[in-house]
Write a protein that holds these residues in place. Sequence first.
Motif, mmCIF file in Angstrom:
data_model
loop_
_atom_site.group_PDB
_atom_site.id
_atom_site.type_symbol
_atom_site.label_atom_id
_atom_site.label_comp_id
_atom_site.label_asym_id
_atom_site.label_seq_id
_atom_site.Cartn_x
_atom_site.Cartn_y
_atom_site.Cartn_z
ATOM 1 N N GLY A 55 0.830 -1.202 0.000
ATOM 2 C CA GLY A 55 0.000 0.000 0.000
ATOM 3 C C GLY A 55 0.862 1.248 0.000
ATOM 4 N N CYS A 56 0.394 2.287 0.679
ATOM 5 C CA CYS A 56 1.163 3.532 0.759
ATOM 6 C C CYS A 56 2.386 3.330 1.633
ATOM 7 N N SER A 73 -0.768 5.024 -4.241
ATOM 8 C CA SER A 73 -1.692 4.806 -3.131
ATOM 9 C C SER A 73 -1.692 5.986 -2.170
#
Length: 254
Positions: free
Chosen positions: A146-147, A218
């Motif tokens: 993800g981020c 993201s």
Amino acid sequence: MAGGGLGTSLLLMAGIVVAVGLCRRLTRRRLRSHPRLCTFLLEMFSTFQICACTNELCLLGNAEPKPHTGLTLTYGFTVLHGLTLPGSTCNPCGTLQPMWGGGTSVKMGGLKIGAQFVAAVLARVFMHFLWRLEMAEPHFGALSQGCGNPMQTTEMQAFCIELLFSVVFQLTVLRVESINPKYRVHLIALLITMLVYAGGNLTGAIFNPALAFSLHPSCFYDKFWSYSLVYWIAPSLGTILVAFIWDEILPRIS
């Protein structure tokens, strides 16, 4: 990280460089009579190479010994990009500078910036496809991260860092324009490596809006305004500041 995993990643990036080189050569040969399309594709292929390789390099950031391996790879691939991608900026900020000075039309500059962001998206999609194949150890779990939260400081400090790094980088590029290209790529690569070492743990030291979008989509999705401010607006303002000083102030005092 096992040596085999690092070796596989290096072979993968080498393959990307070779493929992009072939695409650029084919584009020049077949599309000379269509200058706009040729310009768009050359800039897109070049930016794709940088974004794809940097996406892979980010997975190797924890390779031992740290940080020597990561910095060595950063320097080496920056030199490689400089030698294999002549004539391409691969950075919206690098395109803004000649647009400000009148060296590039707004239409052509917009075409190049569009190509850079298209390449940023394509590179991310392409690397996600390769990571799903899990060809190397660094690819395991890469899709579930993800981020990555590259901002490890306050938003204001991150803004100032990206602004400062953009100013230093763009000013250096202007200063070394007259140097032999064989030596210039090493100077720029050394500067980028130093900036990554100085601020990589705080913002990632990206100072390239297209590359930032490719590396952290993201994060832009989760915190669009914060990441746009730091990774798009800050480096762009730094570039405009350098262009203004270079074109308007320095000629008057020299």
